[in-house]
Design an enzyme around this catalytic site. Structure first.
Site, PDB file in Angstrom:
ATOM      1  N   GLU A  41      30.843 -21.620   6.985  1.00  0.00           N
ATOM      2  CA  GLU A  41      29.925 -20.502   7.256  1.00  0.00           C
ATOM      3  C   GLU A  41      29.213 -20.747   8.571  1.00  0.00           C
ATOM      4  O   GLU A  41      28.778 -21.876   8.844  1.00  0.00           O
ATOM      5  CB  GLU A  41      28.825 -20.381   6.191  1.00  0.00           C
ATOM      6  CG  GLU A  41      29.245 -19.755   4.913  1.00  0.00           C
ATOM      7  CD  GLU A  41      28.072 -19.612   3.946  1.00  0.00           C
ATOM      8  OE1 GLU A  41      26.919 -19.438   4.393  1.00  0.00           O
ATOM      9  OE2 GLU A  41      28.340 -19.696   2.739  1.00  0.00           O
ATOM     10  N   GLU A  99      27.091 -25.094  -0.943  1.00  0.00           N
ATOM     11  CA  GLU A  99      25.687 -25.425  -0.688  1.00  0.00           C
ATOM     12  C   GLU A  99      24.927 -25.798  -1.965  1.00  0.00           C
ATOM     13  O   GLU A  99      23.980 -25.094  -2.356  1.00  0.00           O
ATOM     14  CB  GLU A  99      24.979 -24.269   0.022  1.00  0.00           C
ATOM     15  CG  GLU A  99      25.605 -23.886   1.347  1.00  0.00           C
ATOM     16  CD  GLU A  99      24.864 -22.741   2.051  1.00  0.00           C
ATOM     17  OE1 GLU A  99      23.877 -22.229   1.496  1.00  0.00           O
ATOM     18  OE2 GLU A  99      25.272 -22.377   3.154  1.00  0.00           O
TER      19      GLU A  99
HETATM   20  O1  IFM Z   1      23.951 -15.572   2.667  1.00  0.00           O
HETATM   21  C1  IFM Z   1      23.904 -16.960   2.668  1.00  0.00           C
HETATM   22  C2  IFM Z   1      25.077 -17.540   1.920  1.00  0.00           C
HETATM   23  O2  IFM Z   1      25.134 -17.067   0.620  1.00  0.00           O
HETATM   24  C3  IFM Z   1      24.982 -19.038   1.879  1.00  0.00           C
HETATM   25  N1  IFM Z   1      24.762 -19.602   3.185  1.00  0.00           N
HETATM   26  C4  IFM Z   1      23.757 -19.006   4.012  1.00  0.00           C
HETATM   27  C5  IFM Z   1      23.935 -17.515   4.079  1.00  0.00           C
HETATM   28  C6  IFM Z   1      22.843 -16.887   4.971  1.00  0.00           C
HETATM   29  O3  IFM Z   1      21.593 -17.165   4.460  1.00  0.00           O
END
Ligand code: IFM
Length: 470
Positions: free
Chosen positions: A375, A169
């Site tokens: 994720e 990200e």
């Molecule tokens: O906790 C975060 C993660 O570090 C990166 N993506 C989103 C998750 C939830 O906010």
């Protein structure tokens, strides 16, 4: 396929869970580790809710063997984790620290012994503070340092890790870190934000080249984005333009150079009043545009935007996008709206159709490139019963809905290879500290005891069956 049929996933589908170094490791001052920008930020009063820090977090640094046992108990096929740069190369320059590398080698060996494939991310936002002091991501040299760090980790673990991700990200690292300032290092400098985005992209290209030079040919190298699923508020051309602007700033600023080798012209025009983009040197876009073996996509919720009639930037999409949208375009033109529907504990609307849309977008944009959901998950207002067990039917419903949405994309031809649930453990949720729980395993932050929630047992059953119940 009807609602009442189980959704069967391919036998080689990768079932995983994800974490990140600063969110779980703790041991902030052990083994020669020096502060990262998140240590500094979290220790700065007012930056993180409740003054929480990652000093101890889940103490995974000391408890990783127990955590591997937990993963094995769930039947995970893969575990996605990130390496703390400050732990293996504390100043961000020069030689590596052996104790840091040993920690990750033991972690990886423990995973492999239990048949769990390690999926390693080099950078999940914890830049060594010394590099920030030297200019951070807005400085070009940071990209060069990152390639050196990639070589160190590649040489140390290349014989045992098959799946490598350069960045997680970069949107958050650049836009939240240097634009809105809600993440470390907390700077609010519009041009620095754009420079940071470019140097993160450049560092991905340089690190990919560096990894290819030291990894076995069979190693898979990719990157993880959290592209916005941006929805216009209405059918009007003005709202479509608002969506275009935010898509450029949130997503295409990264995906276009990485996947296609050039920055979007509309983004350059939209941001012309804050930068002439002269920080992009000849050849940079070609360097960024390295062949990759897979693309990681993170998805939680869509974003709804409209043209702001009165020229004001309003609302908050929950990601901090709105705080920096004011730099898009010659006028302030974007308004964020709460998407309709039920929300998670983050206030993020639950909309699995966004995941199907996201997967289809990149399936069409880069045909033939394998995709992973790296994720997806939900923060829920978990309450433990007297036996300490959390009956998180809300999280189960969220994951069920999103796995079904991913399956729907696969039915339409998307080459989705795996799914990593965020997160294995409750952990340090950045500016929200420990107030938000994303884990399928409950962590008592007083005792550090781990207790699998109902969602963990449910996920284990899905993994064992290789299919989603109807
Ligand atoms: O906790 C975060 C993660 O570090 C990166 N993506 C989103 C998750 C939830 O906010």
């Amino acid at each position: 396929m009807t609602q009442n049929e189980p959704r069967v996933f391919p036998p080689d589908f990768v079932w995983g869970a994800a974490t990140a170094s600063y969110q779980i490791e703790g041991a902030a001052r052990e083994g020669g580790r020096t502060p990262s920008i998140w240590d500094t930020f979290s220790h700065t009063p007012g930056r993180v809710l409740g003054g929480d820090t990652g000093d101890v977090a889940c103490d995974h640094f000391h408890r990783f063997r127990d955590d591997i046992d937990l993963m094995a108990g769930l039947g995970l096929g893969a575990y996605r984790f990130s390496v703390s740069w400050s732990r293996v190369q504390p100043t961000g320059r020069g030689p590596a620290v052996q104790t840091g590398l040993d920690f990750y080698r033991e972690l990886v060996d423990g995973l492999l012994e239990r048949g769990i494939a390690p999926a390693l991310t080099l950078y999940h936002w914890d830049l060594p503070q010394e590099l920030e002091d030297a200019g951070g991501w807005p400085a070009r040299e940071t990209a060069e340092r990152f390639a050196e760090y990639a070589t160190i980790v590649g040489e140390a673990l290349g014989d045992r890790v098959a799946m490598w991700t350069t960045h997680n990200e970069p949107f958050c690292a650049a836009l939240l870190g240097y634009g809105s300032g809600v993440h470390a290092p907390g700077r609010t400098e519009p041009e620095s934000m754009l420079k940071a985005a470019h140097h993160l992209n450049l560092s991905h290209g340089l690190a990919t080249q560096a990894l290819r030079a030291v990894l076995p040919r069979s190693a898979q190298v990719g990157i993880t984005f959290n592209p916005g699923v941006i929805r216009p508020f209405s059918d009007s051309p003005e709202d479509a333009d608002a969506a275009r602007r935010i898509d450029a700033l949130h997503t295409r600023i990264f995906t276009d150079p990485v996947l296609h080798g050039s920055y979007p012209q509309d983004l350059r025009q939209d941001t012309a009043r804050v930068s002439d983009w002269s920080f992009v040197r000849d050849g940079d876009e070609a360097t960024i545009h390295q062949p990759i073996d897979f693309l990681g996509l993170n998805y939680y919720t869509p974003t709804v935007v409209s043209f702001a009639q009165d020229g004001a930037v309003k609302g908050n999409d929950g990601h901090g996008v709105s705080e920096h949208s004011q730099w898009v375009g010659s006028e302030d033109v974007v308004q964020f709206h709460p998407a309709p529907g039920e929300v998670t504990d983050m206030g993020w609307v639950i909309d699995p159709t966004g995941l199907t849309d996201l997967l289809l977008r990149f399936h069409r944009e880069v045909p033939g490139l394998p995709l992973y959901v790296t994720e997806n998950g939900a923060a829920c207002p978990d309450k433990a019963d007297d036996a300490g067990v959390v009956h998180d039917s809300d999280r189960i419903a969220y994951v069920h809905g999103h796995l079904a949405a991913a399956h729907k994309a696969m039915e339409q031809g998307v080459d989705l290879r795996g799914y990593f649930l965020w997160s294995l453990l409750d952990n340090f949720e950045w500016a929200y500290g420990y107030s938000k729980r994303f884990g399928m395993v409950h962590v008592d932050f007083e005792t550090l005891q781990r207790t699998p929630k109902a969602s963990a047992r449910w996920y284990a059953e899905v993994i064992a069956a290789g299919q989603l119940p109807a």
